[in-house]
Design a protein around this motif. Structure first.
Motif, PDB file in Angstrom:
ATOM      1  N   MET A   1       0.840  -1.198   0.000  1.00  0.00           N
ATOM      2  CA  MET A   1       0.000   0.000   0.000  1.00  0.00           C
ATOM      3  C   MET A   1       0.876   1.249   0.000  1.00  0.00           C
ATOM      4  O   MET A   1       1.879   1.304   0.698  1.00  0.00           O
ATOM      5  CB  MET A   1      -0.893  -0.019   1.246  1.00  0.00           C
ATOM      6  CG  MET A   1      -1.826   1.152   1.343  1.00  0.00           C
ATOM      7  SD  MET A   1      -2.924   1.008   2.783  1.00  0.00           S
ATOM      8  CE  MET A   1      -1.836   1.492   4.120  1.00  0.00           C
ATOM      9  N   GLN A   2       0.456   2.257  -0.763  1.00  0.00           N
ATOM     10  CA  GLN A   2       1.185   3.517  -0.826  1.00  0.00           C
ATOM     11  C   GLN A   2       1.123   4.222   0.541  1.00  0.00           C
ATOM     12  O   GLN A   2       0.052   4.350   1.122  1.00  0.00           O
ATOM     13  CB  GLN A   2       0.528   4.412  -1.902  1.00  0.00           C
ATOM     14  CG  GLN A   2       1.315   5.657  -2.204  1.00  0.00           C
ATOM     15  CD  GLN A   2       0.641   6.515  -3.275  1.00  0.00           C
ATOM     16  OE1 GLN A   2      -0.468   6.237  -3.719  1.00  0.00           O
ATOM     17  NE2 GLN A   2       1.304   7.575  -3.682  1.00  0.00           N
ATOM     18  N   ALA A   3       2.258   4.657   1.021  1.00  0.00           N
ATOM     19  CA  ALA A   3       2.271   5.346   2.318  1.00  0.00           C
ATOM     20  C   ALA A   3       1.762   6.773   2.159  1.00  0.00           C
ATOM     21  O   ALA A   3       1.835   7.358   1.085  1.00  0.00           O
ATOM     22  CB  ALA A   3       3.683   5.348   2.884  1.00  0.00           C
ATOM     23  N   PHE A   4       1.223   7.319   3.236  1.00  0.00           N
ATOM     24  CA  PHE A   4       0.736   8.697   3.235  1.00  0.00           C
ATOM     25  C   PHE A   4       1.331   9.403   4.442  1.00  0.00           C
ATOM     26  O   PHE A   4       1.073   9.016   5.575  1.00  0.00           O
ATOM     27  CB  PHE A   4      -0.790   8.706   3.329  1.00  0.00           C
ATOM     28  CG  PHE A   4      -1.394  10.082   3.184  1.00  0.00           C
ATOM     29  CD1 PHE A   4      -2.115  10.418   2.047  1.00  0.00           C
ATOM     30  CD2 PHE A   4      -1.237  11.041   4.181  1.00  0.00           C
ATOM     31  CE1 PHE A   4      -2.663  11.685   1.903  1.00  0.00           C
ATOM     32  CE2 PHE A   4      -1.777  12.313   4.034  1.00  0.00           C
ATOM     33  CZ  PHE A   4      -2.494  12.636   2.903  1.00  0.00           C
ATOM     34  N   ILE A   5       2.104  10.462   4.172  1.00  0.00           N
ATOM     35  CA  ILE A   5       2.650  11.231   5.294  1.00  0.00           C
ATOM     36  C   ILE A   5       2.114  12.656   5.232  1.00  0.00           C
ATOM     37  O   ILE A   5       1.466  13.124   6.144  1.00  0.00           O
ATOM     38  CB  ILE A   5       4.190  11.189   5.312  1.00  0.00           C
ATOM     39  CG1 ILE A   5       4.627   9.726   5.542  1.00  0.00           C
ATOM     40  CG2 ILE A   5       4.740  12.104   6.419  1.00  0.00           C
ATOM     41  CD1 ILE A   5       6.075   9.437   5.314  1.00  0.00           C
ATOM     42  N   ARG A   6       2.348  13.319   4.109  1.00  0.00           N
ATOM     43  CA  ARG A   6       1.665  14.596   3.883  1.00  0.00           C
ATOM     44  C   ARG A   6       1.399  14.759   2.400  1.00  0.00           C
ATOM     45  O   ARG A   6       2.011  14.102   1.567  1.00  0.00           O
ATOM     46  CB  ARG A   6       2.443  15.783   4.466  1.00  0.00           C
ATOM     47  CG  ARG A   6       3.781  16.081   3.825  1.00  0.00           C
ATOM     48  CD  ARG A   6       4.513  17.154   4.595  1.00  0.00           C
ATOM     49  NE  ARG A   6       4.851  16.703   5.934  1.00  0.00           N
ATOM     50  CZ  ARG A   6       5.900  15.895   6.211  1.00  0.00           C
ATOM     51  NH1 ARG A   6       6.691  15.453   5.245  1.00  0.00           N
ATOM     52  NH2 ARG A   6       6.154  15.509   7.434  1.00  0.00           N
ATOM     53  N   HIS A   7       0.427  15.630   2.098  1.00  0.00           N
ATOM     54  CA  HIS A   7       0.046  15.798   0.706  1.00  0.00           C
ATOM     55  C   HIS A   7      -0.464  17.207   0.466  1.00  0.00           C
ATOM     56  O   HIS A   7      -1.278  17.717   1.226  1.00  0.00           O
ATOM     57  CB  HIS A   7      -1.053  14.792   0.343  1.00  0.00           C
ATOM     58  CG  HIS A   7      -1.596  14.996  -1.039  1.00  0.00           C
ATOM     59  ND1 HIS A   7      -0.906  14.620  -2.162  1.00  0.00           N
ATOM     60  CD2 HIS A   7      -2.737  15.583  -1.477  1.00  0.00           C
ATOM     61  CE1 HIS A   7      -1.614  14.946  -3.235  1.00  0.00           C
ATOM     62  NE2 HIS A   7      -2.721  15.535  -2.840  1.00  0.00           N
ATOM     63  N   GLU A   8       0.030  17.822  -0.619  1.00  0.00           N
ATOM     64  CA  GLU A   8      -0.555  19.093  -1.033  1.00  0.00           C
ATOM     65  C   GLU A   8      -1.225  18.892  -2.375  1.00  0.00           C
ATOM     66  O   GLU A   8      -0.640  18.289  -3.280  1.00  0.00           O
ATOM     67  CB  GLU A   8       0.508  20.194  -1.134  1.00  0.00           C
ATOM     68  CG  GLU A   8      -0.165  21.545  -1.389  1.00  0.00           C
ATOM     69  CD  GLU A   8       0.824  22.706  -1.484  1.00  0.00           C
ATOM     70  OE1 GLU A   8       0.724  23.614  -0.655  1.00  0.00           O
ATOM     71  OE2 GLU A   8       1.664  22.683  -2.398  1.00  0.00           O
ATOM     72  N   GLY A   9      -2.468  19.365  -2.512  1.00  0.00           N
ATOM     73  CA  GLY A   9      -3.138  19.160  -3.781  1.00  0.00           C
ATOM     74  C   GLY A   9      -4.329  20.072  -3.976  1.00  0.00           C
ATOM     75  O   GLY A   9      -4.763  20.775  -3.055  1.00  0.00           O
ATOM     76  N   LEU A  10      -4.838  20.020  -5.209  1.00  0.00           N
ATOM     77  CA  LEU A  10      -5.974  20.845  -5.619  1.00  0.00           C
ATOM     78  C   LEU A  10      -7.277  20.232  -5.096  1.00  0.00           C
ATOM     79  O   LEU A  10      -7.464  19.022  -5.152  1.00  0.00           O
ATOM     80  CB  LEU A  10      -5.999  20.896  -7.150  1.00  0.00           C
ATOM     81  CG  LEU A  10      -7.130  21.653  -7.829  1.00  0.00           C
ATOM     82  CD1 LEU A  10      -7.023  23.147  -7.559  1.00  0.00           C
ATOM     83  CD2 LEU A  10      -7.110  21.380  -9.337  1.00  0.00           C
ATOM     84  N   VAL A  11      -8.176  21.090  -4.632  1.00  0.00           N
ATOM     85  CA  VAL A  11      -9.442  20.639  -4.057  1.00  0.00           C
ATOM     86  C   VAL A  11     -10.556  20.707  -5.109  1.00  0.00           C
ATOM     87  O   VAL A  11     -10.710  21.726  -5.779  1.00  0.00           O
ATOM     88  CB  VAL A  11      -9.832  21.536  -2.863  1.00  0.00           C
ATOM     89  CG1 VAL A  11     -11.204  21.144  -2.311  1.00  0.00           C
ATOM     90  CG2 VAL A  11      -8.765  21.476  -1.784  1.00  0.00           C
ATOM     91  N   VAL A  12     -11.311  19.627  -5.248  1.00  0.00           N
ATOM     92  CA  VAL A  12     -12.522  19.670  -6.081  1.00  0.00           C
ATOM     93  C   VAL A  12     -13.742  19.539  -5.154  1.00  0.00           C
ATOM     94  O   VAL A  12     -13.842  18.588  -4.383  1.00  0.00           O
ATOM     95  CB  VAL A  12     -12.519  18.600  -7.199  1.00  0.00           C
ATOM     96  CG1 VAL A  12     -12.312  17.204  -6.682  1.00  0.00           C
ATOM     97  CG2 VAL A  12     -13.824  18.664  -8.008  1.00  0.00           C
ATOM     98  N   PRO A  13     -14.657  20.525  -5.204  1.00  0.00           N
ATOM     99  CA  PRO A  13     -15.835  20.464  -4.345  1.00  0.00           C
ATOM    100  C   PRO A  13     -16.947  19.668  -5.004  1.00  0.00           C
ATOM    101  O   PRO A  13     -17.166  19.786  -6.208  1.00  0.00           O
ATOM    102  CB  PRO A  13     -16.247  21.931  -4.220  1.00  0.00           C
ATOM    103  CG  PRO A  13     -15.806  22.550  -5.508  1.00  0.00           C
ATOM    104  CD  PRO A  13     -14.623  21.766  -6.008  1.00  0.00           C
ATOM    105  N   MET A  14     -17.622  18.836  -4.251  1.00  0.00           N
ATOM    106  CA  MET A  14     -18.766  18.091  -4.766  1.00  0.00           C
ATOM    107  C   MET A  14     -19.864  18.281  -3.726  1.00  0.00           C
ATOM    108  O   MET A  14     -19.862  17.626  -2.693  1.00  0.00           O
ATOM    109  CB  MET A  14     -18.375  16.624  -4.938  1.00  0.00           C
ATOM    110  CG  MET A  14     -19.266  15.897  -5.912  1.00  0.00           C
ATOM    111  SD  MET A  14     -18.578  14.290  -6.346  1.00  0.00           S
ATOM    112  CE  MET A  14     -17.443  14.742  -7.663  1.00  0.00           C
ATOM    113  N   ASP A  15     -20.752  19.219  -4.016  1.00  0.00           N
ATOM    114  CA  ASP A  15     -21.682  19.688  -2.990  1.00  0.00           C
ATOM    115  C   ASP A  15     -22.865  18.731  -2.851  1.00  0.00           C
ATOM    116  O   ASP A  15     -23.985  19.042  -3.217  1.00  0.00           O
ATOM    117  CB  ASP A  15     -22.156  21.098  -3.346  1.00  0.00           C
ATOM    118  CG  ASP A  15     -22.834  21.764  -2.166  1.00  0.00           C
ATOM    119  OD1 ASP A  15     -22.959  21.118  -1.105  1.00  0.00           O
ATOM    120  OD2 ASP A  15     -23.249  22.924  -2.311  1.00  0.00           O
TER     121      ASP A  15
END
Lengths: 198, 479
Positions: A1-15
């Motif tokens: 499994m891919q590890a997750f420590i920190r991530h910066e990314g673009l937000v897509v809103p789905m209301d």
């Protein structure tokens, strides 16, 4: 499994609330016997106009400003319905690393942690604030730090969030659950012996 | 995060507490998740292939093949079984399960066995369930088996693999809720109406994070079939676990089943099973009470199972809902369902009727529907299918002559499988078609892209088939 420590990314809103796993991956794509390649089926019914994968330009993920988004922002009860892990496989394969919602269905939440992305539950007011910030600062990026348990943006936002310790440790290390449990195989054997299970 | 309830060893315990304690393998000090023993695993063709593949890739074995059973149900055709399966991908999935069961030594109820059927109908029918036990399956409707007084829950595929490899699951103890239904259900009101009523009151997320115990006179009065219908839909209010205390009804159902204990072993087991019920004076994290007299035959009008109205009522106006979020959901749902607010539920016309599924595919369900249909024909323009939950349900129904009643009324009498409930096989709606279904989910596209689903009891589905629109079964003239 891919590890997750920190991530910066673009937000897509789905209301939307109640984004169920039938919407995430419709049934016709559950017949595969592989784990990979589900990203193109994500949100199939709303994302495409027809079976030829012609994109619906109105759908959030298809809008030019949200191409490449890796953080999905939604409302309540995300992932309700079927237990299909095909939904988390599709989310991960599409490239999402973080989901932000005010609540999750239990099975979906649990499945997410086995697939290398981070579902974060935040109070409804905070989710509302994120929707407003996204509208104001679009294209809007967030930085999610699992080590420090903090979400931040470039405009002064600094939110803390909670994840249980065991799940956090597994996700930060990319650990495989079965391997972890088998470290305690002697306990399983002990349990079985005490009950005459052979 | 679960709150510490401050219980001590001597505090009264719930059924969930006792089963949890009996299955606790190990919990590291300071860790809030525990390793829980799983007595029985159920596998079907859709959520298991990647789990077996995972085992193979890691060079692992199935720890206890005798504690695993498998059925092909989600993809299977419900007619023309003698012909090859037309959909090559479905065929591959069905064949993959067959090959995996052979390779790992797992009991498979194969497509051509009389015992084959919907996994949550087959498992109890064959006696793979046990009061006081734990059971998992890669399917959210696994909560069904809580009707026998067990912790039964749905998981994803990674956890199917985990149980195959270790016969355990890593779990955090859930919060606990008791839902008590006092009094008796009225005539023409069924287990399905009861659970739709509860979901309507608690919403689709009201049970999230909880193990739910259903109690009270209305629950005690239900048959095992009815209890399974109730627990089956616990997940539709977000609860992974829905349970009912075992009693004589439970024991009588299990007596003589293939995999149930036999003879004096059975009597000994019953004594143990009686001990697992919730004790007096226990404090639940949440208690909810309803009166059975308030429950009427319900019909869903929306795209989640909480969106229902009594058949005597009207399609609601979105503005009727208190909060903005619910108003928005209602508007979206009415648009998808193509319904006008304010029109009577009985004015909604139908193209299809589907009777079957893990919710309502058992013998009692077909008896209730057949009682309505006897001497009637379904309305012009309505297509109707009856899909027994298993080969044995089908056989039983045929021995009672129910198949003739369905066929004479104009229904198609099919072979067992999940069928139109999730439309992975050829049984599905065309865009815009409207169906009264006895299944569990009315999500957008659930029965086929663009299809519209209304959830009802089997009797209400049968009445709707004859009328071509919804109608109150309490007003029905039975032949």
């Amino acid at each position: 499994m891919q590890a997750f420590i920190r991530h910066e990314g673009l937000v897509v809103p789905m209301d939307r609330s109640d984004i169920d796993t039938d919407q995430l991956v419709p049934k016709q794509f559950l017949k595969r016997v592989e784990r990979s390649g589900f990203g193109k089926f994500l949100f199939f019914d709303r994302r495409y106009l027809n079976d030829e994968y012609e994109e619906n330009p109105d759908f959030e993920l298809n809008r030019p400003e949200y191409r490449g988004a890796t953080i999905l922002l939604a409302r309540r009860n995300f992932g309700c319905g079927s237990s299909r892990e095909h939904a988390p496989w599709a989310i991960a394969d599409y490239g999402f690393r973080v989901i932000l919602a005010s609540s999750y269905a239990d099975i979906f939440y649990n499945n997410s942690f086995k697939n290398g992305y981070l579902p974060i539950a935040l109070p409804e007011e905070t989710i509302e604030e994120l929707f407003q910030r996204e509208a104001k600062y679009r294209p809007y990026k967030l930085n999610v730090d699992l080590e420090r348990l903090v979400i931040s943006d470039a405009y002064g936002l600094n939110l803390s969030f909670a994840v249980d310790d065991f799940r956090r440790e597994c996700l930060m290390n990319g650990w495989d659950d079965v391997g972890l449990t088998l470290r305690f195989e002697d306990k399983i054997i002990e349990y079985e012996k005490a009950r005459g299970i052979e | 995060m679960t709150e510490e309830s401050g219980k001590t060893a001597s505090s009264p315990k719930t059924m969930y507490d006792k089963i949890w304690e009996n299955h606790l393998v190990y919990q590291e000090p300071g860790d809030d998740s525990a390793i829980l023993y799983i007595d029985q695993l159920l596998c079907h063709e859709v959520t298991s292939p990647q789990a077996f593949e995972g085992l193979r890739m890691a060079g692992r074995k199935v720890r206890h093949p005798d504690r695993v059973m498998a059925v092909q149900d989600h993809d299977v055709p419900t007619k023309d079984r003698d012909k090859p399966i037309a959909d090559p991908i479905a065929r591959k999935q069905i064949e993959t399960l067959r090959a995996n069961c052979k390779e790992f030594g797992i009991r498979l109820y194969d497509l051509f066995d009389i015992e084959q059927g919907v996994i949550h109908v087959v498992a109890p029918e064959q006696g793979h369930v046990r009061p006081g036990g734990t059971l998992t399956c890669g399917d959210s409707h696994t909560a069904t088996h809580g009707a026998f007084g067990m912790i039964a829950m749905g998981t994803g595929t990674s956890e199917v693999e985990h149980v195959l490899a270790t016969q355990t699951l890593r779990q955090k103890k859930m919060k606990q809720m008791r839902i008590t239904i006092d009094g008796k259900l009225g005539r023409g009101v069924y287990a399905k109406d009861l659970i739709l009523f509860v979901i309507n009151k608690l919403t689709t997320a009201g049970g999230a994070g909880y193990a739910v115990e259903f109690a009270g006179e209305a629950i005690r009065s239900l048959s095992m079939e009815g209890r399974m219908t109730v627990c089956n839909m616990a997940i539709e209010m977000g609860a992974r676990v829905g349970m009912i205390a075992p009693d004589e009804t439970t024991f009588e159902y299990l007596r003589g089943r293939n995999f149930a204990p036999k003879g004096s072993e059975f009597d000994k087991a019953v004594e143990e099973w009686k001990k697992i019920v919730t004790e007096e004076g226990v404090v639940f994290d949440k208690e909810v009470r309803f009166d059975a007299a308030d429950i009427q035959p319900l019909v869903t009008w929306g795209t989640n199972p909480a969106q229902s109205s009594p058949v005597t009522g009207n399609v609601p106006f979105p503005e009727d809902f208190e909060n903005v979020e619910e108003q928005k959901m209602a508007r979206n749902a009415l648009e998808y369902m193509a319904l006008e607010p304010g029109v009577p539920m009985t004015s909604i016309k139908l193209d299809w009727v589907f009777i079957g599924s893990c919710t309502n595919g058992r013998i009692e369900d077909f008896r209730e529907a057949a009682a309505v249909l006897k001497g009637y024909k379904i309305a012009d323009g309505v297509k109707a299918i009856a899909v027994p939950g298993s080969g044995l349900v089908k056989k039983q129904a045929e021995e009672e002559g129910l198949d003739k009643i369905f066929i004479d009324a104009g229904f198609e009498w099919r072979d067992p499988g999940c069928s139109m409930c999730l439309a992975m096989n050829p049984d599905r709606l065309q865009p815009g078609e409207r169906c009264a279904g006895t299944s569990n989910r009315n999500f957008e596209g659930r029965m086929g892209k663009g299809g519209r689903t209304h959830l009802v009891s089997p009797a209400m589905a049968a009445v709707a088939a004859v009328k071509g629109r919804f109608f109150d079964v309490r007003e029905w003239k039975f032949n």
